[in-house]
Scaffold this motif. Structure first.
Motif, PDB file in Angstrom:
ATOM      1  N   TYR A 193       0.829  -1.207   0.000  1.00  0.00           N
ATOM      2  CA  TYR A 193       0.000   0.000   0.000  1.00  0.00           C
ATOM      3  C   TYR A 193       0.868   1.263   0.000  1.00  0.00           C
ATOM      4  CZ  TYR A 193      -3.398  -3.495   1.495  1.00  0.00           C
ATOM      5  OH  TYR A 193      -4.180  -4.620   1.583  1.00  0.00           O
ATOM      6  N   GLU A 234       1.726   4.691  -0.353  1.00  0.00           N
ATOM      7  CA  GLU A 234       0.784   5.816  -0.293  1.00  0.00           C
ATOM      8  C   GLU A 234       1.490   7.011   0.292  1.00  0.00           C
ATOM      9  OE1 GLU A 234      -1.346   7.981   0.762  1.00  0.00           O
ATOM     10  OE2 GLU A 234      -3.174   7.590  -0.361  1.00  0.00           O
ATOM     11  N   ARG A 250       0.571   9.426   2.045  1.00  0.00           N
ATOM     12  CA  ARG A 250       0.192   9.772   3.415  1.00  0.00           C
ATOM     13  C   ARG A 250       0.969   8.969   4.457  1.00  0.00           C
ATOM     14  NH1 ARG A 250      -6.194   9.309   2.862  1.00  0.00           N
ATOM     15  NH2 ARG A 250      -5.500   7.856   1.221  1.00  0.00           N
ATOM     16  N   LYS A 251       1.433   7.805   4.092  1.00  0.00           N
ATOM     17  CA  LYS A 251       2.281   7.051   5.022  1.00  0.00           C
ATOM     18  C   LYS A 251       3.584   7.800   5.292  1.00  0.00           C
ATOM     19  CE  LYS A 251       0.971   2.189   4.400  1.00  0.00           C
ATOM     20  NZ  LYS A 251       1.488   0.841   4.062  1.00  0.00           N
ATOM     21  N   ILE A 269       3.527  10.363   8.222  1.00  0.00           N
ATOM     22  CA  ILE A 269       3.254   9.980   9.614  1.00  0.00           C
ATOM     23  C   ILE A 269       4.342  10.553  10.524  1.00  0.00           C
ATOM     24  CG2 ILE A 269       3.056   8.063  11.243  1.00  0.00           C
ATOM     25  CD1 ILE A 269       1.985   6.369   8.922  1.00  0.00           C
ATOM     26  N   ASP A 310       1.655  11.754  15.622  1.00  0.00           N
ATOM     27  CA  ASP A 310       0.565  10.895  15.172  1.00  0.00           C
ATOM     28  C   ASP A 310       0.562   9.576  15.934  1.00  0.00           C
ATOM     29  OD1 ASP A 310      -0.233  12.758  13.250  1.00  0.00           O
ATOM     30  OD2 ASP A 310       1.052  11.870  11.704  1.00  0.00           O
ATOM     31  N   SER A 319      -2.665   7.992  13.823  1.00  0.00           N
ATOM     32  CA  SER A 319      -2.043   7.981  12.502  1.00  0.00           C
ATOM     33  C   SER A 319      -3.062   7.525  11.456  1.00  0.00           C
ATOM     34  CB  SER A 319      -0.827   7.046  12.486  1.00  0.00           C
ATOM     35  OG  SER A 319      -1.234   5.697  12.329  1.00  0.00           O
ATOM     36  N   VAL A 320      -2.668   7.593  10.194  1.00  0.00           N
ATOM     37  CA  VAL A 320      -3.567   7.197   9.100  1.00  0.00           C
ATOM     38  C   VAL A 320      -3.607   5.681   8.905  1.00  0.00           C
ATOM     39  CG1 VAL A 320      -3.291   9.372   7.854  1.00  0.00           C
ATOM     40  CG2 VAL A 320      -1.729   7.459   7.368  1.00  0.00           C
ATOM     41  N   LEU A 321      -2.824   4.929   9.652  1.00  0.00           N
ATOM     42  CA  LEU A 321      -2.790   3.482   9.479  1.00  0.00           C
ATOM     43  C   LEU A 321      -4.082   2.835   9.966  1.00  0.00           C
ATOM     44  CD1 LEU A 321       0.852   2.715  10.659  1.00  0.00           C
ATOM     45  CD2 LEU A 321       0.024   2.991   8.305  1.00  0.00           C
ATOM     46  N   GLU A 322      -4.556   1.833   9.234  1.00  0.00           N
ATOM     47  CA  GLU A 322      -5.755   1.097   9.637  1.00  0.00           C
ATOM     48  C   GLU A 322      -5.328   0.076  10.679  1.00  0.00           C
ATOM     49  OE1 GLU A 322      -8.345  -1.044  10.744  1.00  0.00           O
ATOM     50  OE2 GLU A 322      -7.557  -2.336   9.157  1.00  0.00           O
ATOM     51  N   ILE A 339      -4.198   2.332   4.570  1.00  0.00           N
ATOM     52  CA  ILE A 339      -4.700   3.601   5.098  1.00  0.00           C
ATOM     53  C   ILE A 339      -6.137   3.393   5.575  1.00  0.00           C
ATOM     54  CG2 ILE A 339      -5.250   6.002   4.547  1.00  0.00           C
ATOM     55  CD1 ILE A 339      -2.270   5.428   4.533  1.00  0.00           C
ATOM     56  N   ARG A 340      -6.440   3.877   6.758  1.00  0.00           N
ATOM     57  CA  ARG A 340      -7.810   3.691   7.254  1.00  0.00           C
ATOM     58  C   ARG A 340      -8.750   4.742   6.653  1.00  0.00           C
ATOM     59  NH1 ARG A 340      -8.414   5.888  13.454  1.00  0.00           N
ATOM     60  NH2 ARG A 340      -6.864   7.553  13.372  1.00  0.00           N
TER      61      ARG A 340
END
Length: 348
Positions: free
Chosen positions: A101, A103, A105-106, A109, A113, A119-122, A152-153
């Motif tokens: 993944y 991305e 946005r990762k 972090i 976060d 953080s944006v992690l699912e 990403i969540r």
């Protein structure tokens, strides 16, 4: 302050003997399940110390209380200039390896976060369906790879987007994220984090006995499992109660201590109550004799808690092995609200 504070006879430090005596009896009677130790400091002196399993030398596994120890280590790295600020990005400090993944946005972090579980992690340990649930991580050999591979969540339409929530963050309890945080912190200080903790935290506090949990690849688990003696857990609480000082020496800036315990994210628990969280510190107030007493604390599965109540000048440690009880944390809260905190309040 030196270790002499631990040698103070409890009888010389006032607490309500009646309330603490009732608590002692109730714990021994099994009314609070498997509580293993209670140690309380009042005005920087030991006021109560009881062991219900093991003794003062027993190492206690307080599970996720370790996460807050990781927060303390971040503060030490900031104070030493090894980390510029909490806006520092995490991925550049980690071993560079391909991950799922990919991305942008990762890449953004930050330490902040991960320290606010936002953080944006699912990744949600409280959701058994989550890709990042910690039980899935423990099935993998490489825990860092597990964290890096998380997607990403998203925010379903029936939930409030993070930017519109208090403090602009959405809370999601994530052990894998704190493990990643520890690995990034090791990259920032340029040494094994176990060594950094021993030199900068444990040695100055006179903590000589401890045992870290390690990942299958050999790194310390900064998300849980650190074993410390009850008295040494109390030292960590008292360090913060002292504003970052110990034995006349400043280990942490007072500004960091204050920043750590300010609310950074808000969320609703399964019981519908609203909670606030700082930098890996839980923030909670208790009803005590008709008043609200603000506290901040470390917490771990089974009802373990390491707490500071600034207005009462109190620090407390409760270790517990109520691991399979859904009311484990409720039992610990009852010990605090019905016995320990009122025992100080009655003196005021």
């Amino acid at each position: 302050m030196t270790d002499d504070w631990l040698a103070t006879p409890a009888a010389e430090v006032p607490l309500s003997g009646e309330l603490m005596g009732k608590m002692d009896g109730a714990i021994r009677n099994g009314d609070f399940g498997n509580i293993t130790s209670v140690v309380v400091a009042y005005r920087g002196r030991i006021a109560f110390e009881r062991y219900f399993a093991g003794d003062a030398g027993t190492l206690r596994n307080t599970r996720s209380a370790t996460k807050t120890v990781t927060s303390i280590l971040v503060g030490l790295a900031l104070a030493a200039g090894e980390l510029p600020d909490l806006n520092a990005r995490v991925l550049p400090l980690l071993p560079q390896k391909p991950h799922l993944y990919q991305e942008p946005r990762k890449n953004e972090i930050t330490f902040a976060d991960l320290m606010t579980m936002s953080s944006v992690l699912e990744c949600d340990d409280w959701n058994s369906f989550s890709s990042g649930n910690e039980e899935r991580m423990y099935l993998r050999e490489d825990w860092l790879q597990f964290a890096l591979d998380l997607p990403i969540r998203g925010t379903p339409p029936w939930e409030t987007p993070p930017a519109q929530r208090p403090y602009g963050r959405a809370f999601s309890y994530c052990t894998a994220g704190v493990y990643m945080l520890g690995r990034a912190l090791a990259g920032a200080v340029r040494m094994p984090l176990e060594e950094f903790a021993a030199k900068n935290l444990f040695a100055p506090l006179g903590i000589e006995q401890y045992r870290w949990q390690h990942s299958p690849t050999g790194q310390i688990q900064t998300g849980g499992g650190l074993e410390l003696r009850s008295r040494d857990l109390l030292k960590l609480a008292q360090l913060y109660a002292n504003g970052g000082e110990w034995g006349g020496r400043r280990l942490l800036p007072s500004s960091w201590v204050q920043a750590s315990i300010e609310p950074r994210v808000q969320f609703e628990g399964s019981d519908g109550r609203s909670f606030e969280y700082g930098y890996l510190w839980w923030l909670q107030s208790f009803a005590v004799n008709g008043k609200r007493v603000a506290t901040y604390h470390m917490a771990g599965a089974g009802g373990n808690i390491v707490l500071v109540a600034p207005a009462l000048d109190l620090a407390a440690v409760i270790t517990s092995e109520n691991f399979r009880r859904s009311d484990a944390h409720a039992l610990t809260r009852a010990l605090l609200s019905d016995h320990i905190l009122p025992a100080v309040n009655l003196l005021e």
